[in-house]
Design an enzyme around this catalytic site. Structure first.
Site, mmCIF file in Angstrom:
data_model
loop_
_atom_site.group_PDB
_atom_site.id
_atom_site.type_symbol
_atom_site.label_atom_id
_atom_site.label_comp_id
_atom_site.label_asym_id
_atom_site.label_seq_id
_atom_site.Cartn_x
_atom_site.Cartn_y
_atom_site.Cartn_z
ATOM 1 N N GLU A 133 -10.851 3.534 3.608
ATOM 2 C CA GLU A 133 -9.876 4.347 2.876
ATOM 3 C C GLU A 133 -10.161 4.200 1.387
ATOM 4 O O GLU A 133 -10.170 3.077 0.853
ATOM 5 C CB GLU A 133 -8.428 3.940 3.190
ATOM 6 C CG GLU A 133 -8.019 4.313 4.602
ATOM 7 C CD GLU A 133 -6.524 4.250 4.827
ATOM 8 O OE1 GLU A 133 -5.842 3.519 4.082
ATOM 9 O OE2 GLU A 133 -6.029 4.918 5.748
ATOM 10 N N LYS B 185 -4.481 -2.644 9.931
ATOM 11 C CA LYS B 185 -4.778 -2.670 8.497
ATOM 12 C C LYS B 185 -5.068 -4.062 7.967
ATOM 13 O O LYS B 185 -5.863 -4.240 7.058
ATOM 14 C CB LYS B 185 -3.566 -2.120 7.725
ATOM 15 C CG LYS B 185 -3.253 -0.652 7.981
ATOM 16 C CD LYS B 185 -4.256 0.233 7.292
ATOM 17 C CE LYS B 185 -3.908 1.694 7.429
ATOM 18 N NZ LYS B 185 -4.770 2.522 6.584
ATOM 19 N N GLU C 116 -9.322 4.079 -2.121
ATOM 20 C CA GLU C 116 -8.105 3.844 -2.896
ATOM 21 C C GLU C 116 -8.433 3.164 -4.230
ATOM 22 O O GLU C 116 -9.535 2.612 -4.419
ATOM 23 C CB GLU C 116 -7.136 2.916 -2.133
ATOM 24 C CG GLU C 116 -6.781 3.389 -0.749
ATOM 25 C CD GLU C 116 -5.576 2.685 -0.159
ATOM 26 O OE1 GLU C 116 -4.737 2.169 -0.925
ATOM 27 O OE2 GLU C 116 -5.472 2.651 1.090
ATOM 28 N N GLN D 111 -4.209 1.702 15.277
ATOM 29 C CA GLN D 111 -3.127 2.221 14.431
ATOM 30 C C GLN D 111 -2.133 3.127 15.172
ATOM 31 O O GLN D 111 -0.929 2.890 15.124
ATOM 32 C CB GLN D 111 -3.733 2.972 13.236
ATOM 33 C CG GLN D 111 -2.722 3.379 12.183
ATOM 34 C CD GLN D 111 -3.366 3.955 10.936
ATOM 35 O OE1 GLN D 111 -4.591 3.902 10.746
ATOM 36 N NE2 GLN D 111 -2.561 4.505 10.048
ATOM 37 N N THR E 238 -9.013 -6.091 3.613
ATOM 38 C CA THR E 238 -8.909 -5.102 2.528
ATOM 39 C C THR E 238 -9.846 -5.577 1.439
ATOM 40 O O THR E 238 -9.719 -6.712 0.967
ATOM 41 C CB THR E 238 -7.465 -5.029 1.995
ATOM 42 O OG1 THR E 238 -6.579 -4.690 3.073
ATOM 43 C CG2 THR E 238 -7.342 -3.991 0.893
ATOM 44 N N ARG F 148 -8.561 2.808 13.564
ATOM 45 C CA ARG F 148 -7.839 4.054 13.887
ATOM 46 C C ARG F 148 -7.474 4.189 15.364
ATOM 47 O O ARG F 148 -6.756 5.143 15.719
ATOM 48 C CB ARG F 148 -8.678 5.262 13.457
ATOM 49 C CG ARG F 148 -9.015 5.293 11.998
ATOM 50 C CD ARG F 148 -7.786 5.384 11.087
ATOM 51 N NE ARG F 148 -8.184 5.689 9.713
ATOM 52 C CZ ARG F 148 -7.395 5.646 8.667
ATOM 53 N NH1 ARG F 148 -6.135 5.299 8.838
ATOM 54 N NH2 ARG F 148 -7.823 5.923 7.454
ATOM 55 N N ASP G 53 -9.073 0.054 1.991
ATOM 56 C CA ASP G 53 -8.093 -0.371 2.986
ATOM 57 C C ASP G 53 -8.677 -0.101 4.369
ATOM 58 O O ASP G 53 -8.373 0.893 5.031
ATOM 59 C CB ASP G 53 -6.795 0.421 2.777
ATOM 60 C CG ASP G 53 -5.724 0.031 3.784
ATOM 61 O OD1 ASP G 53 -4.733 0.774 3.903
ATOM 62 O OD2 ASP G 53 -5.886 -0.994 4.463
ATOM 63 N N ASP H 104 0.850 -1.182 0.000
ATOM 64 C CA ASP H 104 0.000 0.000 0.000
ATOM 65 C C ASP H 104 0.888 1.234 0.000
ATOM 66 O O ASP H 104 1.829 1.333 0.796
ATOM 67 C CB ASP H 104 -0.908 0.008 1.246
ATOM 68 C CG ASP H 104 -2.048 1.006 1.099
ATOM 69 O OD1 ASP H 104 -2.583 1.446 2.126
ATOM 70 O OD2 ASP H 104 -2.400 1.346 -0.053
ATOM 71 N N GLU I 27 -10.641 11.747 8.308
ATOM 72 C CA GLU I 27 -10.553 13.130 7.808
ATOM 73 C C GLU I 27 -11.929 13.803 7.822
ATOM 74 O O GLU I 27 -12.046 14.968 8.206
ATOM 75 C CB GLU I 27 -10.014 13.108 6.388
ATOM 76 C CG GLU I 27 -8.611 12.516 6.246
ATOM 77 C CD GLU I 27 -8.333 12.084 4.825
ATOM 78 O OE1 GLU I 27 -8.561 10.893 4.520
ATOM 79 O OE2 GLU I 27 -7.904 12.917 4.020
ATOM 80 N N HIS J 272 -4.425 13.494 2.095
ATOM 81 C CA HIS J 272 -4.654 12.501 3.156
ATOM 82 C C HIS J 272 -3.442 12.457 4.085
ATOM 83 O O HIS J 272 -3.590 12.469 5.313
ATOM 84 C CB HIS J 272 -4.895 11.121 2.542
ATOM 85 C CG HIS J 272 -4.922 9.988 3.530
ATOM 86 N ND1 HIS J 272 -5.987 9.744 4.367
ATOM 87 C CD2 HIS J 272 -3.992 9.027 3.812
ATOM 88 C CE1 HIS J 272 -5.729 8.690 5.131
ATOM 89 N NE2 HIS J 272 -4.519 8.236 4.820
HETATM 90 O O1 LIG Z 1 1.092 7.173 9.611
HETATM 91 C C1 LIG Z 1 0.408 7.835 8.792
HETATM 92 O O2 LIG Z 1 0.645 9.000 8.464
HETATM 93 C C2 LIG Z 1 -0.754 7.143 8.114
HETATM 94 C C3 LIG Z 1 -0.555 5.942 7.550
HETATM 95 C C4 LIG Z 1 -1.658 5.259 6.885
HETATM 96 O O3 LIG Z 1 -2.839 5.592 6.989
HETATM 97 C C5 LIG Z 1 -1.282 4.082 6.044
HETATM 98 C C6 LIG Z 1 -2.082 4.062 4.790
HETATM 99 O O4 LIG Z 1 -2.949 3.218 4.622
HETATM 100 C C7 LIG Z 1 -1.755 5.130 3.788
HETATM 101 C C8 LIG Z 1 -2.883 5.523 2.861
HETATM 102 O O5 LIG Z 1 -3.883 4.791 2.714
HETATM 103 O O6 LIG Z 1 -2.730 6.604 2.262
HETATM 104 CA CA LIG Z 2 -4.227 2.625 2.877
HETATM 105 MG MG LIG Z 3 -6.287 -2.923 4.928
#
Ligand SMILES: O=C(O)/C=C/C(=O)CC(=O)CC(=O)O
Ligand SMILES: [Ca+2]
Ligand SMILES: [Mg+2]
Length: 409
Positions: free
Chosen positions: A186, A240, A188, A227, A244, A224, A220, A114, A356, A121
């Site tokens: 997400e 993650k 994508e 993470q 997916t 949160r 994706d 990814d 966001e 973003h």
């Molecule tokens: O640590 C960060 O700034 C964020 C990381 C992510 O969200 C990983 C990801 O999946 C990147 C994305 O989907 O743009």
């Molecule tokens: Ca992603």
């Molecule tokens: Mg994923």
């Protein structure tokens, strides 16, 4: 707080997504793997045409990875033969109604990486996770990526079980192990690799297109709350890889050729290093592809569009993702999947994740029926849609990329 008016024009998001009349014209011919619903017959390779599927068995194609490995010139020759046959409407060809089919992943996916090509973003997430340093200095020089998990890539319609994980609240002394309370999506696109490159053999930016087979929609899913506690120092992991979702369709780069646009950098930004830059790349390496996030809660009669963005907002191109990935000699293989990363636009209503859209959960979205959402609840159905369309060309759809969140095990 973002108020989301119901978009009557998009009432039938599911219909428009699965509306063959608009998604799959002759100019598209996306690949899939299918079988008659409820049967135990072997999965078959097909292409979508209208509301049907052309079974490619009669064309000697029963392994999409093998086709992906073939040179682009051979794939384009096949595409022209399929186009001519379908245009002629030969009565003997076997077209299976999509409504009578079930789908699986379109090909074997060996590796999944990814990327992070969405600068809007990246800034937004950076502000939330790293307020003092939202966009790290490497972002404008390196197409950042992390190796994802291919085993948990599932096809549209597969339920997504809410994961349990370690979560540590900012004011807590120690973490706890609990069901995630902040499940996010997400927005994508996933790039499928065509012919690979041998280990130790990178390729140049102007050869990258030869290694691109096609695009699919990719959600994706992200936890949160898991993470931020786990991602340093090695990057995203269990936040993650619990799931997916991708669409069952791969739209070929040939079908998207008319939607290329120049690749430009904002004024004043550094130009990419030479291995990621060329006049040919600047001329037409970006794509104008509209992308949308939709939500339907169990209480809602109809879904609502939460946001709309466009692949044109990506800071790094598909060709740069491929070239950079192989630039150290890493061997890409047919069927490998490269996620673009979340493609948000510059405006708030163009954000590609709830993180966001809700300012990290602090500003819940008010839905048309009065419900509020910060992150997804059990039973919520999150769908991604995409289309390439411009005057004078048939609309190229990507099908559905849907998932319903189910309770933690
Ligand atoms: O640590 C960060 O700034 C964020 C990381 C992510 O969200 C990983 C990801 O999946 C990147 C994305 O989907 O743009
Ligand atoms: Ca992603
Ligand atoms: Mg994923």
């Amino acid at each position: 707080m973002l108020d989301h008016t119901h978009d009557p024009a998009a009432l039938s998001w599911v219909a428009s997504a699965n509306d063959p009349a608009t998604d799959f014209p002759l100019q598209n011919l996306p690949f899939c793997r299918f079988r008659r619903a409820g049967s135990l017959e072997p999965w078959r390779v097909g292409v979508g045409i209208g509301d049907r599927i052309l079974d490619l068995a009669a064309w000697g194609i029963d392994d999409l990875n093998a086709l992906m490995a073939r040179p682009g010139v051979e794939r384009r020759a096949l595409r022209h033969r399929l186009f001519d046959t379908l245009k002629a409407g030969a009565p003997e060809i076997d077209l299976v109604p999509q409504a009578e089919a079930e789908f699986t992943l379109p090909c074997r996916i060996g590796d999944y990486t990814d990327f992070y090509t969405g600068i809007h973003h990246a800034r937004a997430v950076g502000r939330l996770f790293r307020p003092d340093n939202p966009l790290l200095p490497n972002y404008q020089w390196v197409p950042i990526g992390y190796h994802g998990r291919s085993s948990s890539i599932v096809v549209s319609g597969t339920p997504i079980r809410r994961p349990r994980g370690q979560v540590k609240a900012p004011d807590a002394e120690v973490p706890v192990f609990k069901p995630s309370a902040r499940i996010d999506c997400e927005l994508e696109l996933g790039l499928f690799v065509g012919p690979g490159n041998a280990l130790g053999e990178p390729f140049g930016i102007d050869e990258a297109d030869e290694h691109a087979f096609g695009l699919t929609l990719l959600n994706d899913w992200s936890a949160r709350d898991i993470q931020p506690w786990e991602y340093q120092p090695l990057g995203p992991f269990l936040a993650k890889n619990f799931g997916t979702t991708i669409s069952p369709w791969i739209v070929t780069m040939d079908a998207l050729e008319p939607f290329r646009i120049p690749f430009t950098r904002p004024e004043g930004d550094p130009q990419p290093l030479p291995y990621l830059d060329s006049p040919r790349h600047r001329a037409a390496a970006a794509y104008d592809i509209e992308m949308e996030v939709w939500l339907k809660t169990p209480a809602m009669p109809e879904p609502v569009r939460l946001s709309r963005s466009n692949l044109r907002h990506a800071y790094w191109s598909l060709a740069q993702m491929l070239t950079h990935h192989a630039s150290n000699g890493c061997n890409l293989q047919p069927g490998d999947l490269l996620g673009t990363g979340t493609i948000s636009g510059p405006a708030p209503e163009e954000a590609g994740s709830l993180l966001e859209l809700t300012a990290g959960g602090k500003q819940p979205i008010t839905l048309p029926n009065g419900e509020q959402r910060s992150f997804l609840l059990d039973g919520d159905r999150l769908g991604l849609r995409a289309q390439a369309c411009k005057p004078g060309f048939r609309r190229i759809g990507f099908g559905a990329c849907d998932g319903v969140v189910t309770p933690a095990g």
